[in-house]
Design a protein around this motif. Structure first.
Motif, PDB file in Angstrom:
ATOM      1  N   GLU A 158      33.843  28.855  42.131  1.00 33.84           N
ATOM      2  CA  GLU A 158      34.292  30.239  42.022  1.00 33.84           C
ATOM      3  C   GLU A 158      33.485  31.152  42.943  1.00 33.84           C
ATOM      4  OE1 GLU A 158      34.611  31.527  37.920  1.00 33.84           O
ATOM      5  OE2 GLU A 158      35.527  29.599  37.383  1.00 33.84           O
ATOM      6  N   GLY A 159      32.193  30.857  43.078  1.00 33.25           N
ATOM      7  CA  GLY A 159      31.363  31.625  44.003  1.00 33.25           C
ATOM      8  C   GLY A 159      31.823  31.470  45.438  1.00 33.25           C
ATOM      9  N   LEU A 160      32.144  30.241  45.827  1.00 33.37           N
ATOM     10  CA  LEU A 160      32.679  30.011  47.178  1.00 33.37           C
ATOM     11  C   LEU A 160      33.986  30.767  47.373  1.00 33.37           C
ATOM     12  CD1 LEU A 160      32.080  26.185  47.726  1.00 33.37           C
ATOM     13  CD2 LEU A 160      30.983  28.059  48.964  1.00 33.37           C
ATOM     14  N   ASP A 161      34.872  30.696  46.386  1.00 33.24           N
ATOM     15  CA  ASP A 161      36.150  31.398  46.484  1.00 33.24           C
ATOM     16  C   ASP A 161      35.941  32.902  46.631  1.00 33.24           C
ATOM     17  OD1 ASP A 161      37.660  29.071  46.312  1.00 33.24           O
ATOM     18  OD2 ASP A 161      37.999  29.259  44.150  1.00 33.24           O
ATOM     19  N   ALA A 162      35.005  33.454  45.855  1.00 31.54           N
ATOM     20  CA  ALA A 162      34.722  34.888  45.926  1.00 31.54           C
ATOM     21  C   ALA A 162      34.189  35.290  47.298  1.00 31.54           C
ATOM     22  CB  ALA A 162      33.727  35.288  44.835  1.00 31.54           C
ATOM     23  N   MET A 163      33.504  34.353  47.941  1.00 34.68           N
ATOM     24  CA  MET A 163      32.957  34.615  49.280  1.00 34.68           C
ATOM     25  C   MET A 163      33.994  34.362  50.376  1.00 34.68           C
ATOM     26  SD  MET A 163      29.869  35.700  48.845  1.00 34.68           S
ATOM     27  CE  MET A 163      29.149  35.547  50.472  1.00 34.68           C
TER      28      MET A 163
END
Length: 132
Positions: free
Chosen positions: A118-123
């Motif tokens: 989810e962190g990668l997606d948010a970035m």
């Protein structure tokens, strides 16, 4: 972000492999796995290399990559926003210095693999990961 997406993806997959494990549900194991219904496949044990592999991968990262990995966790968990990337990395470095670094926090956080994704997606980075 300097940590390679492929590195994060590898860690996500390894964390997910740990997360599906259970405690010892077959204490008298030792017979044929087919006779036991192959229940030991999803059981953590002393000979389970998965957690030690995750520890090795994360410990092998340089300080900046470990801080960025932890910053991705914070963003994926909603503690910080993608616009706060620099602050998230600084906070992660402080945690590392205090002895509460990436390895410890990732292994103790439920669904850490999903949160990193989810962190990668948010970035704005979308790795090719199988769905959990």
């Amino acid at each position: 972000m300097d940590i390679a997406v492929e590195t994060v993806t590898d860690i996500v997959l390894r964390l997910r492999a740990i997360e599906v494990k259970e405690g010892n549900t077959d204490p008298d194991s030792g017979s044929n796995p087919i006779d036991d219904g192959s229940t030991d496949v999803l059981v953590s044990g002393t000979d389970d290399a998965t957690e030690s592999e995750v520890r090795g991968v994360i410990s092998g990262l340089d300080d900046d990559s470990r801080a960025e990995l932890l910053a991705l966790l914070y963003i994926g968990r909603g503690d910080m926003e993608p616009e706060e990337w620099g602050e998230a990395v600084r906070f992660a470095r402080e945690r590392e210095v205090a002895g509460e670094g990436a390895l410890r926090e990732l292994l103790r956080t439920p669904d850490a693999g999903d949160l990193l994704e989810e962190g990668l997606d948010a970035m704005g980075l979308s790795p090719e990961l199988p769905q959990a």
